[in-house]
Design a protein around this motif. Structure first.
Motif, PDB file in Angstrom:
ATOM      1  N   PRO A 293       0.829  -1.208   0.000  1.00 59.35           N
ATOM      2  CA  PRO A 293       0.000   0.000   0.000  1.00 59.35           C
ATOM      3  C   PRO A 293       0.857   1.250   0.000  1.00 59.35           C
ATOM      4  CG  PRO A 293       0.065  -0.951   2.194  1.00 59.35           C
ATOM      5  CD  PRO A 293       0.815  -1.902   1.302  1.00 59.35           C
ATOM      6  N   VAL A 294       0.477   2.226  -0.810  1.00 68.48           N
ATOM      7  CA  VAL A 294       1.234   3.467  -0.934  1.00 68.48           C
ATOM      8  C   VAL A 294       0.292   4.641  -0.687  1.00 68.48           C
ATOM      9  CG1 VAL A 294       2.583   4.942  -2.458  1.00 68.48           C
ATOM     10  CG2 VAL A 294       2.838   2.461  -2.584  1.00 68.48           C
ATOM     11  N   ARG A 295       0.650   5.485   0.262  1.00 70.18           N
ATOM     12  CA  ARG A 295      -0.107   6.716   0.497  1.00 70.18           C
ATOM     13  C   ARG A 295       0.886   7.793   0.898  1.00 70.18           C
ATOM     14  NH1 ARG A 295      -5.251   6.458   4.301  1.00 70.18           N
ATOM     15  NH2 ARG A 295      -5.348   4.509   3.157  1.00 70.18           N
ATOM     16  N   ILE A 296       0.994   8.829   0.100  1.00 70.49           N
ATOM     17  CA  ILE A 296       1.941   9.914   0.349  1.00 70.49           C
ATOM     18  C   ILE A 296       1.210  11.046   1.058  1.00 70.49           C
ATOM     19  CG2 ILE A 296       3.470  11.602  -0.727  1.00 70.49           C
ATOM     20  CD1 ILE A 296       3.896   9.604  -2.980  1.00 70.49           C
ATOM     21  N   LEU A 297       1.692  11.409   2.243  1.00 76.89           N
ATOM     22  CA  LEU A 297       1.077  12.462   3.037  1.00 76.89           C
ATOM     23  C   LEU A 297       1.823  13.767   2.793  1.00 76.89           C
ATOM     24  CD1 LEU A 297       0.606  10.499   6.379  1.00 76.89           C
ATOM     25  CD2 LEU A 297      -0.981  10.743   4.478  1.00 76.89           C
ATOM     26  N   PRO A 298       1.192  14.756   2.202  1.00 74.34           N
ATOM     27  CA  PRO A 298       1.888  16.020   1.873  1.00 74.34           C
ATOM     28  C   PRO A 298       2.491  16.700   3.096  1.00 74.34           C
ATOM     29  CG  PRO A 298      -0.227  15.897   0.737  1.00 74.34           C
ATOM     30  CD  PRO A 298      -0.191  14.758   1.705  1.00 74.34           C
ATOM     31  N   GLU A 299       1.792  16.651   4.247  1.00 73.62           N
ATOM     32  CA  GLU A 299       2.326  17.353   5.417  1.00 73.62           C
ATOM     33  C   GLU A 299       3.611  16.708   5.919  1.00 73.62           C
ATOM     34  OE1 GLU A 299      -1.049  14.577   6.697  1.00 73.62           O
ATOM     35  OE2 GLU A 299      -0.630  16.020   5.112  1.00 73.62           O
ATOM     36  N   GLU A 300       3.693  15.378   5.884  1.00 70.96           N
ATOM     37  CA  GLU A 300       4.921  14.711   6.317  1.00 70.96           C
ATOM     38  C   GLU A 300       6.041  14.947   5.305  1.00 70.96           C
ATOM     39  OE1 GLU A 300       4.442  10.672   7.346  1.00 70.96           O
ATOM     40  OE2 GLU A 300       2.996  11.069   8.955  1.00 70.96           O
ATOM     41  N   LEU A 301       5.695  14.942   4.028  1.00 69.68           N
ATOM     42  CA  LEU A 301       6.693  15.216   2.990  1.00 69.68           C
ATOM     43  C   LEU A 301       7.258  16.626   3.161  1.00 69.68           C
ATOM     44  CD1 LEU A 301       7.907  13.837   0.462  1.00 69.68           C
ATOM     45  CD2 LEU A 301       6.176  15.019  -0.881  1.00 69.68           C
ATOM     46  N   PHE A 302       6.387  17.587   3.476  1.00 71.30           N
ATOM     47  CA  PHE A 302       6.839  18.958   3.684  1.00 71.30           C
ATOM     48  C   PHE A 302       7.750  19.053   4.910  1.00 71.30           C
ATOM     49  CE2 PHE A 302       6.188  22.925   6.027  1.00 71.30           C
ATOM     50  CZ  PHE A 302       6.673  23.843   5.108  1.00 71.30           C
ATOM     51  N   LEU A 303       7.392  18.380   6.000  1.00 68.05           N
ATOM     52  CA  LEU A 303       8.207  18.444   7.209  1.00 68.05           C
ATOM     53  C   LEU A 303       9.598  17.859   6.982  1.00 68.05           C
ATOM     54  CD1 LEU A 303       5.598  17.509   9.978  1.00 68.05           C
ATOM     55  CD2 LEU A 303       6.635  19.750   9.546  1.00 68.05           C
ATOM     56  N   ILE A 304       9.658  16.755   6.256  1.00 67.34           N
ATOM     57  CA  ILE A 304      10.956  16.134   5.986  1.00 67.34           C
ATOM     58  C   ILE A 304      11.796  17.041   5.082  1.00 67.34           C
ATOM     59  CG2 ILE A 304      12.085  14.177   4.847  1.00 67.34           C
ATOM     60  CD1 ILE A 304       9.763  12.443   5.810  1.00 67.34           C
ATOM     61  N   ALA A 305      11.169  17.618   4.051  1.00 63.36           N
ATOM     62  CA  ALA A 305      11.905  18.527   3.165  1.00 63.36           C
ATOM     63  C   ALA A 305      12.374  19.758   3.935  1.00 63.36           C
ATOM     64  CB  ALA A 305      11.014  18.933   1.992  1.00 63.36           C
ATOM     65  N   PHE A 306      11.508  20.321   4.778  1.00 66.30           N
ATOM     66  CA  PHE A 306      11.886  21.484   5.572  1.00 66.30           C
ATOM     67  C   PHE A 306      13.016  21.138   6.530  1.00 66.30           C
ATOM     68  CE2 PHE A 306      11.419  24.167   9.346  1.00 66.30           C
ATOM     69  CZ  PHE A 306      11.465  25.436   8.773  1.00 66.30           C
ATOM     70  N   GLY A 307      12.956  19.931   7.123  1.00 71.75           N
ATOM     71  CA  GLY A 307      14.022  19.515   8.035  1.00 71.75           C
ATOM     72  C   GLY A 307      15.352  19.351   7.333  1.00 71.75           C
ATOM     73  N   SER A 308      15.350  18.771   6.133  1.00 73.65           N
ATOM     74  CA  SER A 308      16.613  18.582   5.409  1.00 73.65           C
ATOM     75  C   SER A 308      17.218  19.920   4.998  1.00 73.65           C
ATOM     76  CB  SER A 308      16.382  17.700   4.178  1.00 73.65           C
ATOM     77  OG  SER A 308      15.498  18.331   3.272  1.00 73.65           O
ATOM     78  N   LEU A 309      16.379  20.858   4.570  1.00 77.41           N
ATOM     79  CA  LEU A 309      16.888  22.198   4.234  1.00 77.41           C
ATOM     80  C   LEU A 309      17.413  22.902   5.475  1.00 77.41           C
ATOM     81  CD1 LEU A 309      14.254  23.547   1.668  1.00 77.41           C
ATOM     82  CD2 LEU A 309      16.681  23.143   1.247  1.00 77.41           C
TER      83      LEU A 309
END
Length: 369
Positions: free
Chosen positions: A327-343
């Motif tokens: 099963p695949v479900r991409i959560l935009p809020e988690e994706l944003f948090l991870i991207a913000f954290g890496s930056l």
């Protein structure tokens, strides 16, 4: 995986709120029906459904019996509850409980009983108030699959009429309440408590064990991602620290021409920000692409391995994982948090690495060169 587990439990099993009544099917149900209508009229309440569970033994084609749970629901339960209908997939037959003495079984339970739609199973139970077990036959009208092994392996659905007429069920009825937003359970529970003296149980309390385990698993995932961020920060720090040392002559010339320490430091901070931006964008593109196509990638790997060997290798086998596909479900809020954290970690590492720029004067740097 987590969302699938949570939604299967909440939508099919525990509901968002449970009103534990003291009524049985043999008693007058008019007060319970009135309470059901009042709860359904509350703001934020989507579905209210009476339900009861009967633990019993079942026998199909084989002489051995299986311990099962029969959940008695209204005949139109699946039509009235869109959340349950979304999680419960009919594999064979139909979810038809309009006729008496019918049952809908989970696919794994039907496999262990060796039955299919149209066959009959024998249910051994003790009628309410009695001491001697009796057997009743129920006709299988359909097979369902939820993707949650415990339900598919041990559950069957019958109608409330079948529960009282065929099995003489004396179990207490529970009103299952579905909300528009399951996180509004506390406010809804207070409203329902004002309508009745029956205890109201939230999904947080009813599923405390399994949801607690999922919370720990999620915390470990966050911890592992945090460790990855620390490794990335260390790499960027060492890279820019070495860059500062290698460019000391250029730094001295810029300082001699009038550049302030802050302006020079910003050059390296900007470099760290660009490293983080490029890495984050590349990681998001590659990660999302792999996630969306993970099942196709597994199929491709299995095809390649089958060409290299006679038997091949099952990368993802339903024999070990109770799933037909990942099963695949991409959560935009988690994706944003991870991207913000890496930056953020990239800029922070670059800022720390560039602190040494203003500690030495231009003449001192040039003399050492």
């Amino acid at each position: 995986f987590q969302l699938g587990t949570i939604e299967s439990i909440l939508e099919v099993n525990s509901y968002h709120l449970r009103v534990e009544t003291d009524r049985t099917l043999a008693q007058d149900l008019q007060p319970l029906e009135a309470l059901q209508r009042r709860i359904l009229g509350l703001r934020g309440v989507a579905v209210v459904s009476p339900v009861l569970e009967i633990q019993t033994l079942a026998r199909g084609f084989w002489p051995e019996t299986e311990g099962i749970v029969l959940r008695a629901v209204p005949p139109r339960w699946l039509q009235d509850d869109p959340g349950a209908a979304q999680q419960l997939e009919m594999v064979s037959g139909a979810f038809d409980l309009t006729r008496g003495r019918t049952v809908v079984l989970g696919t794994e339970l039907a496999r262990s009983l060796a039955v299919r739609p149209g066959d009959a199973i024998s249910v051994t139970h003790i009628p309410g108030g009695g001491t001697r077990p009796t057997e009743q036959e129920l006709v299988v009208t359909g097979l369902f699959r939820t993707g949650y092994l415990d339900f598919d392996r041990t559950w069957g659905f019958i109608s409330l009429d079948t529960a009282v007429t065929a099995l003489d069920a004396q179990d207490r009825i529970t009103l299952g309440v579905k909300l528009d937003n399951r996180f509004g359970d506390m406010a809804a529970a207070e409203q329902i408590t004002g309508l009745t003296d029956f205890p109201v149980v939230s999904w947080r309390e009813y599923n405390r064990g399994i949801f607690g385990a999922l919370r720990v698993e999620k915390a470990m995932m966050v911890f592992l991602i945090g460790m990855m961020f620390l490794v990335v920060a260390g790499n960027i720090y060492q890279l820019l620290r070495r860059s500062v040392m290698e460019r000391s002559e250029e730094i001295a010339i810029m300082r001699a021409l009038g550049a302030s320490p802050r302006q020079v430091r910003n050059v390296f901070v900007l470099e760290g920000w660009m490293i983080g931006l490029v890495g984050t964008l590349a990681g998001i593109i590659v990660g999302v692409t792999l996630s969306v196509n993970v099942n196709g990638i597994f199929d491709l790997l299995e095809t390649v391995t089958s060409l290299l060997s006679d038997q091949g290798v099952r990368v993802f086998s339903p024999a070990y994982f109770y799933l037909l596909e990942v099963p695949v479900r991409i959560l935009p809020e988690e994706l944003f948090l991870i991207a913000f954290g890496s930056l953020g970690i990239s800029v922070a590492a670059a800022t720390i690495a560039a602190r040494s720029v203003g500690t030495r004067g231009p003449m001192e740097i040039l003399r050492s060169e």
